[in-house]
Design a protein around this motif. Structure first.
Motif, PDB file in Angstrom:
ATOM      1  N   GLY A  12       0.779  -1.229   0.000  1.00 45.56           N
ATOM      2  CA  GLY A  12       0.000   0.000   0.000  1.00 45.56           C
ATOM      3  C   GLY A  12       0.809   1.277   0.000  1.00 45.56           C
ATOM      4  N   VAL A  13       2.132   1.181  -0.089  1.00 49.19           N
ATOM      5  CA  VAL A  13       2.986   2.361  -0.090  1.00 49.19           C
ATOM      6  C   VAL A  13       3.607   2.496  -1.477  1.00 49.19           C
ATOM      7  CG1 VAL A  13       4.993   3.470   0.972  1.00 49.19           C
ATOM      8  CG2 VAL A  13       3.502   2.025   2.358  1.00 49.19           C
ATOM      9  N   TYR A  14       3.624   3.711  -2.002  1.00 49.20           N
ATOM     10  CA  TYR A  14       4.212   3.984  -3.315  1.00 49.20           C
ATOM     11  C   TYR A  14       5.625   4.499  -3.129  1.00 49.20           C
ATOM     12  CZ  TYR A  14      -0.609   3.605  -4.713  1.00 49.20           C
ATOM     13  OH  TYR A  14      -1.879   3.146  -4.920  1.00 49.20           O
ATOM     14  N   GLY A  21      16.019   0.790  -6.702  1.00 49.47           N
ATOM     15  CA  GLY A  21      17.103   0.075  -7.383  1.00 49.47           C
ATOM     16  C   GLY A  21      17.204   0.461  -8.839  1.00 49.47           C
ATOM     17  N   GLU A  22      17.938  -0.341  -9.578  1.00 48.52           N
ATOM     18  CA  GLU A  22      18.171  -0.101 -11.001  1.00 48.52           C
ATOM     19  C   GLU A  22      16.890  -0.330 -11.801  1.00 48.52           C
ATOM     20  OE1 GLU A  22      21.086   0.970 -12.304  1.00 48.52           O
ATOM     21  OE2 GLU A  22      21.833   1.080 -10.242  1.00 48.52           O
ATOM     22  N   ARG A  23      16.760   0.394 -12.887  1.00 51.42           N
ATOM     23  CA  ARG A  23      15.557   0.283 -13.728  1.00 51.42           C
ATOM     24  C   ARG A  23      15.381  -1.121 -14.289  1.00 51.42           C
ATOM     25  NH1 ARG A  23      15.400   5.971 -17.093  1.00 51.42           N
ATOM     26  NH2 ARG A  23      15.165   7.268 -15.245  1.00 51.42           N
ATOM     27  N   GLU A  24      16.479  -1.792 -14.625  1.00 52.07           N
ATOM     28  CA  GLU A  24      16.392  -3.144 -15.175  1.00 52.07           C
ATOM     29  C   GLU A  24      15.821  -4.124 -14.148  1.00 52.07           C
ATOM     30  OE1 GLU A  24      19.357  -1.385 -15.201  1.00 52.07           O
ATOM     31  OE2 GLU A  24      19.129  -0.671 -17.265  1.00 52.07           O
ATOM     32  N   GLU A  25      16.266  -3.993 -12.895  1.00 48.70           N
ATOM     33  CA  GLU A  25      15.767  -4.868 -11.833  1.00 48.70           C
ATOM     34  C   GLU A  25      14.289  -4.602 -11.565  1.00 48.70           C
ATOM     35  OE1 GLU A  25      18.366  -3.807  -8.681  1.00 48.70           O
ATOM     36  OE2 GLU A  25      19.981  -5.113  -9.370  1.00 48.70           O
ATOM     37  N   LEU A  26      13.902  -3.329 -11.581  1.00 52.62           N
ATOM     38  CA  LEU A  26      12.504  -2.977 -11.366  1.00 52.62           C
ATOM     39  C   LEU A  26      11.636  -3.500 -12.507  1.00 52.62           C
ATOM     40  CD1 LEU A  26      13.002   0.659 -10.088  1.00 52.62           C
ATOM     41  CD2 LEU A  26      12.353  -1.334  -8.730  1.00 52.62           C
ATOM     42  N   VAL A  30       8.427  -6.066 -12.389  1.00 56.10           N
ATOM     43  CA  VAL A  30       7.132  -5.731 -12.981  1.00 56.10           C
ATOM     44  C   VAL A  30       6.672  -6.858 -13.896  1.00 56.10           C
ATOM     45  CG1 VAL A  30       5.963  -4.164 -14.584  1.00 56.10           C
ATOM     46  CG2 VAL A  30       7.423  -3.233 -12.792  1.00 56.10           C
ATOM     47  N   VAL A  31       7.595  -7.387 -14.711  1.00 56.65           N
ATOM     48  CA  VAL A  31       7.252  -8.485 -15.632  1.00 56.65           C
ATOM     49  C   VAL A  31       6.813  -9.724 -14.847  1.00 56.65           C
ATOM     50  CG1 VAL A  31       8.228 -10.099 -17.310  1.00 56.65           C
ATOM     51  CG2 VAL A  31       8.719  -7.660 -17.505  1.00 56.65           C
ATOM     52  N   LYS A  32       7.474 -10.007 -13.727  1.00 50.22           N
ATOM     53  CA  LYS A  32       7.118 -11.162 -12.899  1.00 50.22           C
ATOM     54  C   LYS A  32       5.830 -10.937 -12.113  1.00 50.22           C
ATOM     55  CE  LYS A  32      11.740 -13.032 -12.291  1.00 50.22           C
ATOM     56  NZ  LYS A  32      12.783 -13.383 -11.315  1.00 50.22           N
ATOM     57  N   GLY A  33       5.381  -9.679 -12.022  1.00 48.58           N
ATOM     58  CA  GLY A  33       4.138  -9.369 -11.326  1.00 48.58           C
ATOM     59  C   GLY A  33       4.284  -9.116  -9.841  1.00 48.58           C
ATOM     60  N   HIS A  34       5.508  -8.911  -9.347  1.00 50.63           N
ATOM     61  CA  HIS A  34       5.726  -8.688  -7.918  1.00 50.63           C
ATOM     62  C   HIS A  34       5.533  -7.230  -7.522  1.00 50.63           C
ATOM     63  CE1 HIS A  34       6.919 -12.773  -7.667  1.00 50.63           C
ATOM     64  NE2 HIS A  34       8.058 -12.607  -8.305  1.00 50.63           N
ATOM     65  N   ILE A  35       5.779  -6.306  -8.447  1.00 56.19           N
ATOM     66  CA  ILE A  35       5.511  -4.901  -8.200  1.00 56.19           C
ATOM     67  C   ILE A  35       4.740  -4.338  -9.385  1.00 56.19           C
ATOM     68  CG2 ILE A  35       7.524  -4.550  -6.710  1.00 56.19           C
ATOM     69  CD1 ILE A  35       8.927  -3.155  -9.030  1.00 56.19           C
ATOM     70  N   GLU A  36       4.091  -3.217  -9.148  1.00 59.14           N
ATOM     71  CA  GLU A  36       3.286  -2.583 -10.188  1.00 59.14           C
ATOM     72  C   GLU A  36       3.791  -1.162 -10.402  1.00 59.14           C
ATOM     73  OE1 GLU A  36      -1.407  -1.588 -11.000  1.00 59.14           O
ATOM     74  OE2 GLU A  36      -0.775  -2.323  -9.060  1.00 59.14           O
ATOM     75  N   ARG A  37       3.969  -0.806 -11.657  1.00 62.37           N
ATOM     76  CA  ARG A  37       4.405   0.545 -11.992  1.00 62.37           C
ATOM     77  C   ARG A  37       3.176   1.443 -12.016  1.00 62.37           C
ATOM     78  NH1 ARG A  37       8.139   2.411 -17.053  1.00 62.37           N
ATOM     79  NH2 ARG A  37       7.990   4.622 -16.600  1.00 62.37           N
ATOM     80  N   MET A  38       3.255   2.564 -11.336  1.00 61.38           N
ATOM     81  CA  MET A  38       2.141   3.489 -11.240  1.00 61.38           C
ATOM     82  C   MET A  38       2.343   4.647 -12.215  1.00 61.38           C
ATOM     83  SD  MET A  38       0.747   1.676  -9.002  1.00 61.38           S
ATOM     84  CE  MET A  38      -0.711   2.598  -8.699  1.00 61.38           C
ATOM     85  N   TYR A  52       6.385   2.929  -7.797  1.00 60.69           N
ATOM     86  CA  TYR A  52       6.119   1.490  -7.784  1.00 60.69           C
ATOM     87  C   TYR A  52       5.416   1.112  -6.492  1.00 60.69           C
ATOM     88  CZ  TYR A  52       9.336   1.244 -11.705  1.00 60.69           C
ATOM     89  OH  TYR A  52       9.943   1.422 -12.918  1.00 60.69           O
ATOM     90  N   CYS A  53       4.566   0.102  -6.598  1.00 60.45           N
ATOM     91  CA  CYS A  53       3.797  -0.385  -5.464  1.00 60.45           C
ATOM     92  C   CYS A  53       3.882  -1.913  -5.439  1.00 60.45           C
ATOM     93  CB  CYS A  53       2.349   0.068  -5.605  1.00 60.45           C
ATOM     94  SG  CYS A  53       1.303  -0.380  -4.224  1.00 60.45           S
ATOM     95  N   LEU A  54       3.931  -2.481  -4.269  1.00 56.39           N
ATOM     96  CA  LEU A  54       3.995  -3.930  -4.094  1.00 56.39           C
ATOM     97  C   LEU A  54       2.643  -4.547  -4.431  1.00 56.39           C
ATOM     98  CD1 LEU A  54       6.169  -5.909  -3.020  1.00 56.39           C
ATOM     99  CD2 LEU A  54       5.167  -5.636  -0.776  1.00 56.39           C
ATOM    100  N   THR A  55       2.624  -5.626  -5.221  1.00 53.92           N
ATOM    101  CA  THR A  55       1.383  -6.313  -5.576  1.00 53.92           C
ATOM    102  C   THR A  55       1.109  -7.436  -4.574  1.00 53.92           C
ATOM    103  OG1 THR A  55       2.493  -7.895  -7.007  1.00 53.92           O
ATOM    104  CG2 THR A  55       1.713  -5.849  -8.037  1.00 53.92           C
ATOM    105  N   ALA A  56      -0.032  -8.071  -4.711  1.00 48.03           N
ATOM    106  CA  ALA A  56      -0.374  -9.202  -3.840  1.00 48.03           C
ATOM    107  C   ALA A  56       0.635 -10.335  -4.012  1.00 48.03           C
ATOM    108  CB  ALA A  56      -1.780  -9.693  -4.140  1.00 48.03           C
TER     109      ALA A  56
END
Length: 76
Positions: A12-14, A21-26, A30-38, A52-56
């Motif tokens: 719930g925190v953005y 971290g690095e854009r490549e790691e982020l 995002v591709v794996k679905g662990h974080i969401e780009r806002m 970025y926000c943490l997904t379920a």
């Protein structure tokens, strides 16, 4: 390098990308679905960084990683 990024985040925190971290790691998270780009941004102009926000899925992965192993008395 992905675990330290998830360790920094809470549900719930953005967070601005440059703090995580690095854009490549982020992008990989995002591709794996662990974080969401806002769509929001913390800066304006050419230096703007995505938030970025943490997904379920990321919360579950983080919870499993931090879960303690059962003690000897509770194992069967």
């Amino acid at each position: 390098m992905i675990d330290p990024i998830l360790d920094k985040m809470k549900k719930g925190v953005y967070y601005p990308g440059h703090h995580l971290g690095e854009r490549e790691e982020l992008a990989e998270l995002v591709v794996k679905g662990h974080i969401e780009r806002m769509d929001t941004s913390f800066l304006c102009g050419p230096d703007s960084e995505s938030a970025y926000c943490l997904t379920a899925s990321g919360c579950r992965l983080k919870r499993v990683k931090t879960r303690k192993a059962p003690t000897r008395g509770t194992e069967r």
